[in-house]
Design a protein around this motif. Structure first.
Motif, PDB file in Angstrom:
ATOM      1  N   PHE A  47      52.936  53.763  46.981  1.00 28.35           N
ATOM      2  CA  PHE A  47      52.454  52.649  47.794  1.00 28.35           C
ATOM      3  C   PHE A  47      51.476  53.115  48.874  1.00 28.35           C
ATOM      4  O   PHE A  47      51.391  52.514  49.941  1.00 28.35           O
ATOM      5  N   ASN A  50      46.861  49.962  51.196  1.00 24.48           N
ATOM      6  CA  ASN A  50      47.230  48.553  51.286  1.00 24.48           C
ATOM      7  C   ASN A  50      47.965  48.119  50.025  1.00 24.48           C
ATOM      8  O   ASN A  50      47.714  48.646  48.942  1.00 24.48           O
ATOM      9  N   PHE A  51      48.835  47.120  50.165  1.00 28.70           N
ATOM     10  CA  PHE A  51      49.460  46.521  48.987  1.00 28.70           C
ATOM     11  C   PHE A  51      49.849  45.089  49.287  1.00 28.70           C
ATOM     12  O   PHE A  51      49.963  44.674  50.437  1.00 28.70           O
ATOM     13  N   THR A  52      50.055  44.334  48.207  1.00 32.00           N
ATOM     14  CA  THR A  52      50.545  42.964  48.278  1.00 32.00           C
ATOM     15  C   THR A  52      51.638  42.799  47.233  1.00 32.00           C
ATOM     16  O   THR A  52      51.435  43.160  46.075  1.00 32.00           O
ATOM     17  N   HIS A  53      52.780  42.279  47.650  1.00 33.79           N
ATOM     18  CA  HIS A  53      53.882  41.955  46.746  1.00 33.79           C
ATOM     19  C   HIS A  53      54.225  40.487  46.933  1.00 33.79           C
ATOM     20  O   HIS A  53      54.310  40.011  48.068  1.00 33.79           O
TER      21      HIS A  53
END
Length: 174
Positions: A47, A50-53
């Protein structure tokens, strides 16, 4: 966005309180003193950045004693439940939801940084209602990034109900 197959996750659940399917994790009669959780070890630095879940949450019951709710989403560097990670002063990002003393559902975003907790304001919800949540880490906001919990009323995530956020502390942890 690709869907995660939750049936490939590992379940630690000695009292059989959790049910896992490809698209859903449900807990029934899970108590605070039980060491039960579902996880997948994605490996070092999975991870990074940046990340989006996206996830859907629905609170249908549970204790109304005002104690901490359950963790509905987490990203950590260690495998354990919320209590175990806290006891060992570990770090992680969490979405916690539960019910307060009056029985009203709430949501809160938490960063635990080497055992110290930082929480967003809370969002008060409605029992037996679906909430569509987007968890976003943006490393360009603040010194170490910011974790956001966007709570929506619709599956298309167009009607925003609340934005919960915590500026991250001490270092970037991937």
């Amino acid at each position: 966005m690709a869907l995660e197959d939750l049936s490939t996750y590992t379940e630690t659940d000695p009292n059989a309180r959790i049910t896992v399917t490809a698209s859903r994790v449900t807990s029934t009669l899970l108590t605070r003193n039980e060491d039960a959780y579902v996880y997948k070890d994605k490996g070092i630095d999975y991870f990074a950045g940046n990340f989006t879940h996206e996830l859907t949450a629905r609170i249908t019951g549970g204790a109304v004693d005002g104690t901490m709710g359950m963790v509905g989403w987490a990203v950590t560097n260690d495998i354990d439940d919320y209590q175990g990670l806290g006891t060992l002063s570990k770090s992680g990002l969490f979405l916690i939801f539960g019910r307060n003393l009056g029985g009203t559902p709430y949501f809160v975003v938490t960063e635990r940084d080497s055992g110290t907790e930082y929480q967003s304001s809370s969002y008060t919800g409605v029992i037996d209602t679906d909430y569509y949540i987007k968890m976003v880490r943006d490393e360009t906001v603040g010194t170490y990034g910011t974790i956001y919990g966007y709570i929506y009323s619709d599956i298309g995530r167009a009607t925003l109900l609340a934005t919960l956020s915590v500026a991250l502390h001490t270092s970037k942890k991937d």
